[in-house]
Design a protein around this motif. Structure first.
Motif, PDB file in Angstrom:
ATOM      1  N   TRP A 104      -8.126   1.070   2.994  1.00  0.00           N
ATOM      2  CA  TRP A 104      -7.620  -0.297   3.066  1.00  0.00           C
ATOM      3  C   TRP A 104      -7.107  -0.612   4.471  1.00  0.00           C
ATOM      4  N   LYS A 142      -5.589   4.416   0.558  1.00  0.00           N
ATOM      5  CA  LYS A 142      -4.683   3.701   1.451  1.00  0.00           C
ATOM      6  C   LYS A 142      -5.265   3.645   2.851  1.00  0.00           C
ATOM      7  N   ASP A 169       2.744   1.880  -3.376  1.00  0.00           N
ATOM      8  CA  ASP A 169       1.944   2.170  -4.562  1.00  0.00           C
ATOM      9  C   ASP A 169       1.790   3.679  -4.723  1.00  0.00           C
ATOM     10  N   LEU A 183       0.827  -1.207   0.000  1.00  0.00           N
ATOM     11  CA  LEU A 183       0.000   0.000   0.000  1.00  0.00           C
ATOM     12  C   LEU A 183       0.863   1.259   0.000  1.00  0.00           C
ATOM     13  N   PHE A 184       1.875   1.275   0.832  1.00  0.00           N
ATOM     14  CA  PHE A 184       2.689   2.479   0.937  1.00  0.00           C
ATOM     15  C   PHE A 184       3.669   2.634  -0.222  1.00  0.00           C
TER      16      PHE A 184
END
Length: 127
Positions: A43, A40, A32, A29-30
């Protein structure tokens, strides 16, 4: 007694595997850059409140992107035929090129012999 130990080890394995997947998801996530901060955050919130289902949905929905981002981070590029040498028209062309290199002093006699045997071997084995 033995079954209790077995189930305990199995549960420890499942918990460790789940923690590993969650860490991979959060790391992805971080990393992307295309995903906005709000997505983010969504999620992460879902990972906290509905962890198993969110991890499963994330892996299904964004699994291919995870692999691409991990590969890009490691410098892995997609396989392409551009990296492969082009097949020559005939073994005689390969031998002629090798002879020109030998005459120019670029390669040694041993290298010429190796290229010649490879060209002749390719003729007979269809490689």
């Amino acid at each position: 007694m033995i079954w209790d130990a077995f189930w305990l080890m199995l549960w420890f394995f499942y918990i460790a595997a789940y923690i590993y997947v969650v860490v991979l998801i959060i790391t992805d996530l971080f990393r992307d850059e295309k995903l906005s901060g709000w997505w983010k955050a969504v999620w992460i919130i879902f990972l906290v409140f509905v962890p198993f289902l969110t991890a499963l949905v994330y892996l299904i929905a964004r699994g291919k992107g995870m692999a691409e981002r991990a590969g890009a981070r490691r410098g892995i590029v997609a396989e392409s035929d551009d990296y492969r040498p082009a097949a020559s028209a005939s073994p005689s062309d390969d031998i002629a090129k090798a002879k020109a290199l030998l005459d120019a002093g670029t390669i040694s006699q041993g290298e010429f012999d190796a290229l010649k045997s490879k060209a002749l071997g390719n003729q007979y084995f269809g490689a």
